[in-house]
Design a protein around this motif. Structure first.
Motif, mmCIF file in Angstrom:
data_model
loop_
_atom_site.group_PDB
_atom_site.id
_atom_site.type_symbol
_atom_site.label_atom_id
_atom_site.label_comp_id
_atom_site.label_asym_id
_atom_site.label_seq_id
_atom_site.Cartn_x
_atom_site.Cartn_y
_atom_site.Cartn_z
ATOM 1 N N UNK A 1 -30.482 44.545 20.928
ATOM 2 C CA UNK A 1 -31.878 44.912 20.690
ATOM 3 C C UNK A 1 -32.566 43.863 19.817
ATOM 4 N N UNK A 2 -31.897 43.449 18.754
ATOM 5 C CA UNK A 2 -32.478 42.465 17.844
ATOM 6 C C UNK A 2 -32.741 41.138 18.541
ATOM 7 N N UNK A 3 -31.841 40.744 19.440
ATOM 8 C CA UNK A 3 -32.026 39.470 20.139
ATOM 9 C C UNK A 3 -33.249 39.516 21.058
ATOM 10 N N UNK A 4 -33.524 40.676 21.622
ATOM 11 C CA UNK A 4 -34.715 40.829 22.470
ATOM 12 C C UNK A 4 -35.971 40.820 21.612
ATOM 13 N N UNK A 5 -35.948 41.638 20.571
ATOM 14 C CA UNK A 5 -37.108 41.814 19.684
ATOM 15 C C UNK A 5 -37.501 40.508 18.999
ATOM 16 N N UNK A 6 -36.510 39.668 18.697
ATOM 17 C CA UNK A 6 -36.764 38.427 17.959
ATOM 18 C C UNK A 6 -37.295 37.304 18.833
ATOM 19 N N UNK A 7 -37.286 37.493 20.150
ATOM 20 C CA UNK A 7 -37.645 36.392 21.052
ATOM 21 C C UNK A 7 -38.831 36.697 21.959
ATOM 22 N N UNK A 8 -39.607 37.714 21.615
ATOM 23 C CA UNK A 8 -40.735 38.053 22.482
ATOM 24 C C UNK A 8 -41.877 38.661 21.687
ATOM 25 N N UNK A 9 -43.085 38.507 22.219
ATOM 26 C CA UNK A 9 -44.262 39.203 21.697
ATOM 27 C C UNK A 9 -44.702 40.304 22.650
ATOM 28 N N UNK A 10 -43.911 40.535 23.702
ATOM 29 C CA UNK A 10 -44.258 41.553 24.702
ATOM 30 C C UNK A 10 -44.146 42.953 24.109
ATOM 31 N N UNK A 11 -44.789 43.892 24.782
ATOM 32 C CA UNK A 11 -44.796 45.294 24.349
ATOM 33 C C UNK A 11 -43.544 45.994 24.883
ATOM 34 N N UNK A 12 -42.461 45.922 24.135
ATOM 35 C CA UNK A 12 -41.174 46.467 24.584
ATOM 36 C C UNK A 12 -41.017 47.909 24.104
#
Length: 297
Positions: free
Chosen positions: A69-80
């Protein structure tokens, strides 16, 4: 004559008054319409599309799930929006892990997976019992867990994302395809890896070709396999094609005939997907799923 002149003057006055009234009404209306048009032009900016990402969090692997989760959150500005799936006895621990870390800012929903749906569908196998854990089969039941999204990303908890997840979400699925995967043979290093790990990039590494039921599928054992640990799924097509029912059918066949087992390379969750999706899936960029980068016990 004086009377006629006075009547003309009155009529002229009324005409001017009427024209002024008409102009007065039109000007405010035009202004209102312009404001409404301006409001409409701003509305698309206010509605950013959500990208749903499904990740399982098993009791003994909560740290792995949080790392993903952290790896996704740290690499995007998209609305996840993260759908974190767990068994009932781990749900409170999942929430605590998230809310007491820097991940407390993420948009997430915790979803319970009830393993009762797997009753009678998993063949007991002691060689690799970790592959028989209920959460390994969550990907089979995505439409039952995620209801309001047309397109969903599923990731295993051993995946570390190093790019913008928006790019993966933008993967185009061909008409009639319910999912997209990365082919195991796509990467240039696939053949080298194959020598190290056996036959895990072909169907031979997952299915028991000694069994008549497997032979009758007509699938060449040298067919390149795919790994469902990274998947983009179309929920409408999934439900339309009754993918979950098809997967359950092959799970039950395996219970009866032992068509694949955890002693083979891919265990018991990949094999039914290889059968059901054979020749009917789109592909994602293979750089989104690079395998064999290491393992831990």
């Amino acid at each position: 004559m004086a009377l006629l002149r006075k009547i003309n003057q009155v009529l002229l006055f009324l005409l001017v008054l009427t024209l002024c009234g008409i102009l007065y009404k039109k000007v405010p209306k035009a202004a209102v319409l312009k404001q409404e048009a301006d409001d409409d032009s701003e509305s698309p900016e206010d509605t950013e599309e959500e990208i749903p990402v499904v990740i399982c969090a098993a009791a003994g692997r909560l740290g792995a799930a949080m790392a993903t989760i952290n790896s996704i959150y740290s690499n995007t500005d998209a609305n996840i929006v993260f759908y974190v799936v767990g068994l009932r006895n781990t749900l409170s621990r999942i929430r605590k892990w998230i809310e007491h870390s820097k991940l407390k800012e993420i948009n997430f929903k915790i979803v319970e997976f009830n393993p009762v749906v797997l009753k009678g569908k998993i063949r007991p196998d002691s060689s690799r019992p970790e592959l028989l854990q209920p959460l390994n089969f969550v990907r089979f039941y995505l439409p039952l867990l995620i209801h309001q999204h047309e397109k969903v990303i599923y990731l295993d908890d051993d995946v570390i994302v190093q790019g913008d997840i928006q790019e993966l979400y933008d993967t185009t699925l061909a008409l009639g395809h319910a999912a997209a995967f990365s082919d195991d043979c796509d990467l240039p290093s696939a053949q080298d890896n194959n020598r190290l790990v056996g036959l895990q990039n072909t169907y031979m590494g997952y299915l028991d070709y000694r069994k008549k039921t497997i032979k009758d599928l007509g699938i060449s054992p040298s067919t390149c396999s795919f790994n469902p640990g990274v998947m983009v799924a179309n929920m409408t097509e999934w439900k339309h094609q009754r993918i979950t029912k098809q997967l359950e059918k092959w799970m039950q066949k395996n219970v009866e005939e032992n068509l694949y087992s955890s002693s083979l390379g891919g265990g018991v969750a990949t094999s039914p997907m290889l059968i059901v999706f054979h020749g009917k899936y789109s592909t994602i960029n293979p750089l989104w799923h690079i395998k064999h980068l290491g393992s831990c016990s």
